[in-house]
Design a protein around this motif. Structure first.
Motif, PDB file in Angstrom:
ATOM      1  N   PHE A   1       0.777  -1.280   0.034  1.00  0.00           N
ATOM      2  CA  PHE A   1      -0.077   0.144  -0.206  1.00  0.00           C
ATOM      3  C   PHE A   1       0.849   1.494  -0.074  1.00  0.00           C
ATOM      4  N   GLU A   2       1.892   1.269   0.616  1.00  0.00           N
ATOM      5  CA  GLU A   2       2.933   2.373   0.554  1.00  0.00           C
ATOM      6  C   GLU A   2       3.406   2.535  -0.817  1.00  0.00           C
ATOM      7  N   LEU A   3       4.043   1.669  -1.332  1.00  0.00           N
ATOM      8  CA  LEU A   3       4.618   1.610  -2.501  1.00  0.00           C
ATOM      9  C   LEU A   3       3.479   2.103  -3.553  1.00  0.00           C
ATOM     10  N   HIS A   4       2.454   1.503  -3.590  1.00  0.00           N
ATOM     11  CA  HIS A   4       1.375   2.196  -4.483  1.00  0.00           C
ATOM     12  C   HIS A   4       1.048   3.679  -4.406  1.00  0.00           C
ATOM     13  N   SER A   5       1.136   4.149  -3.043  1.00  0.00           N
ATOM     14  CA  SER A   5       1.027   5.503  -2.935  1.00  0.00           C
ATOM     15  C   SER A   5       2.213   6.295  -3.346  1.00  0.00           C
ATOM     16  N   GLN A   6       3.201   5.753  -3.539  1.00  0.00           N
ATOM     17  CA  GLN A   6       4.314   6.735  -3.820  1.00  0.00           C
ATOM     18  C   GLN A   6       4.738   6.080  -5.208  1.00  0.00           C
ATOM     19  N   LEU A   7       3.966   5.458  -6.057  1.00  0.00           N
ATOM     20  CA  LEU A   7       4.468   4.688  -7.405  1.00  0.00           C
ATOM     21  C   LEU A   7       4.886   5.604  -8.295  1.00  0.00           C
ATOM     22  N   GLY A   8       4.202   6.855  -8.351  1.00  0.00           N
ATOM     23  CA  GLY A   8       4.557   7.811  -9.379  1.00  0.00           C
ATOM     24  C   GLY A   8       5.935   8.298  -9.455  1.00  0.00           C
ATOM     25  N   GLU A   9       6.499   8.565  -8.005  1.00  0.00           N
ATOM     26  CA  GLU A   9       7.849   9.041  -7.775  1.00  0.00           C
ATOM     27  C   GLU A   9       8.612   7.963  -7.993  1.00  0.00           C
ATOM     28  N   MET A  10       8.291   6.676  -7.248  1.00  0.00           N
ATOM     29  CA  MET A  10       9.316   5.728  -7.511  1.00  0.00           C
ATOM     30  C   MET A  10       9.480   5.460  -9.039  1.00  0.00           C
ATOM     31  N   THR A  11       8.560   5.315  -9.792  1.00  0.00           N
ATOM     32  CA  THR A  11       8.736   4.915 -11.336  1.00  0.00           C
ATOM     33  C   THR A  11       9.478   6.304 -11.847  1.00  0.00           C
ATOM     34  N   ARG A  12       9.282   7.507 -11.366  1.00  0.00           N
ATOM     35  CA  ARG A  12      10.206   8.449 -12.211  1.00  0.00           C
ATOM     36  C   ARG A  12      11.559   8.358 -11.671  1.00  0.00           C
ATOM     37  N   ILE A  13      11.983   7.942 -10.612  1.00  0.00           N
ATOM     38  CA  ILE A  13      13.382   7.737 -10.121  1.00  0.00           C
ATOM     39  C   ILE A  13      13.923   6.612 -10.666  1.00  0.00           C
ATOM     40  N   LEU A  14      13.307   5.537 -11.024  1.00  0.00           N
ATOM     41  CA  LEU A  14      14.046   4.389 -11.574  1.00  0.00           C
ATOM     42  C   LEU A  14      14.078   4.557 -13.131  1.00  0.00           C
ATOM     43  N   HIS A  15      13.251   5.248 -13.762  1.00  0.00           N
ATOM     44  CA  HIS A  15      13.448   5.467 -15.256  1.00  0.00           C
ATOM     45  C   HIS A  15      14.618   6.391 -15.567  1.00  0.00           C
ATOM     46  N   GLU A  16      14.570   7.596 -14.571  1.00  0.00           N
ATOM     47  CA  GLU A  16      15.764   8.555 -14.698  1.00  0.00           C
ATOM     48  C   GLU A  16      17.241   8.076 -14.380  1.00  0.00           C
ATOM     49  N   ALA A  17      17.243   6.590 -13.664  1.00  0.00           N
ATOM     50  CA  ALA A  17      18.522   5.974 -13.336  1.00  0.00           C
ATOM     51  C   ALA A  17      19.095   5.357 -14.629  1.00  0.00           C
ATOM     52  N   ARG A  18      18.260   5.368 -15.604  1.00  0.00           N
ATOM     53  CA  ARG A  18      18.976   4.496 -16.896  1.00  0.00           C
ATOM     54  C   ARG A  18      19.473   3.306 -16.545  1.00  0.00           C
TER      55      ARG A  18
END
Length: 428
Positions: free
Chosen positions: A182-199
């Motif tokens: 549930f905590e991952l889902h609430s922060q999913l947008g930011e988590m996805t952004r961090i991972l994609h910008e990490a290349r």
């Protein structure tokens, strides 16, 4: 051929059309020959591509050597290279590694395959999970680690774990935190952004696992420790791979086929047919010594070192970090030279008292008769990833892993016990 080998082949032939068949033969009963003959038989039947998967490059080389000794032609594939074109022409099976088969950019994902033989199927669980687990190392991705750590700080502050979570700022911290879904889902947008910008798709250490998890982060477990972040699925989704499609036959070879629940967690199914011929091969004489039970106020590893001091001995440890406790006796071989070190150890006379230390290699090393009579198994023979460690240490669900550990212990005995007339000493 031995009777049990013939029995296994005859019974398999009667069930060869079934999609999932398990073959159980004791260590030393010759399951490699059985598997190679099945692979060639499937090639002959369909004139299509058949794979034979092993758990390491050293095992690929060893199995290839055996195939040549039996007069069987094979192709090998490892380190991005085929040894010949027999596999592509549909004339011989290809012997390769689980790593080559299951990494996210595997060249076999787009091959039209007729069958896959999984050797040492009992050892596959942690290998498969490793390939579906994205590990973001703190040393390599310090900015990504810091951003993800900060992302979930507020949740741990609210739940009263601020102190222990703050300790993760020290890379040596052994705490392990599971981020609730549930905590991952609430922060999913930011988590996805961090991972994609990490290349992550551009770095060798992350590109293969990223291919598997990049579109499924929301259904994965996120584990944070002092030195890395691991993103892994709760159950390895092997059924999403083409090797498990309808129309492809699968044969699982093992000396100790694990319990049905563990097998299902690994391969996403339970074999329709399990063939286990009766054989006395592998039923050897063993003396098992447990120094820690001697009621002496001494370290059991030091006692084991004394016991093997003047003897040729094999030492098995679960990790390279554990191997450091043996560095005053023997060093592990370089990863790329394991096959050569095993051959040199096998050929050395017993009088030389040479030692061989192998890390996380409980399968595929054959040291029959006088080539080795003494073996040390130091610590639990288990490749435990962060998720398993969390289940074991934090939730106390040790029963889940017991069957896997038990089968690895039994399997490891077979390194030095290869036939009815064989014998040896195992120091635990």
């Amino acid at each position: 051929m031995w009777l049990a080998q013939g029995d296994a082949l005859r019974e398999w032939h009667e069930n060869r059309a079934k999609p999932d068949v398990g073959i159980v033969l004791n260590t030393g009963a010759g399951k490699t020959l059985v598997g190679l003959l099945m692979a060639q038989s499937l090639v002959n039947e369909q004139r299509e591509k058949v794979l034979y998967a092993c758990s390491s490059i050293q095992l690929v080389e060893q199995t290839t050597e055996k195939a040549r000794g039996y007069g069987l032609d094979v192709t090998t594939y490892f380190r991005h290279e085929f040894s010949n074109d027999l596999f592509t022409r549909g004339e011989a099976p290809c012997i390769t590694t689980y790593q080559a088969l299951f990494n996210g950019k595997s060249k076999f994902l787009n091959e039209h395959l007729a069958a896959v033989i999984f050797d040492d199927a009992h050892a596959a669980e942690h290998l498969l999970r490793d390939h579906f687990s994205l590990r973001i190392a703190r040393k390599e991705f310090s900015d990504v680690y810091a951003a993800v750590h900060a992302l979930f700080k507020r949740y741990h502050d609210k739940t009263g774990k601020a102190g222990s979570y703050a300790e993760l700022e020290d890379p040596r911290c052994h705490h392990l935190f599971l981020i609730p879904p549930f905590e991952l889902h609430s922060q999913l947008g930011e988590m996805t952004r961090i991972l994609h910008e990490a290349r992550l798709q551009q770095e060798k250490s992350t590109m293969f696992a990223w291919e598997h998890v990049r579109d499924h982060v929301d259904t994965c477990c996120i584990m944070i420790s002092g030195d890395d972040i691991t993103i892994t699925p709760p159950f390895v989704p092997v059924r999403s791979l083409p090797y498990f499609n309808t129309g492809i036959r699968r044969v699982y070879l093992s000396a100790t086929l694990s319990a049905p629940d563990a097998f299902a967690r690994t391969f996403g199914c339970i074999p329709e047919e399990v063939i286990a011929p009766t054989t006395t091969a592998g039923e050897c004489e063993r003396l098992i010594v447990i120094p820690s039970r001697a009621n002496l106020e001494r370290d059991d590893i030091e006692m084991a070192k004394e016991l093997i001091d003047r003897r040729k001995a094999l030492v098995l440890v679960p990790t390279y970090s554990r191997a450091t406790r043996w560095e005053d006796v023997v060093q592990p071989p370089p990863r790329k030279d394991v096959s050569r070190y095993v051959r040199e150890f096998r050929d050395a006379p017993a009088a030389d008292s040479v030692k061989l230390l192998l890390a996380a290699r409980y399968d595929g090393v054959d040291l029959p008769g006088d080539t080795c009579r003494v073996m040390v198994i130091d610590d639990l023979p288990m490749g435990v990833g962060p998720l398993e460690r969390y289940l074991w240490e934090r939730l106390r669900l040790s029963a889940i892993l017991r069957t896997a550990i038990a089968s690895r212990v039994v399997q490891s005995f077979g390194r030095i016990s290869r036939g009815m007339s064989d014998h040896g000493v195992v120091i635990l």
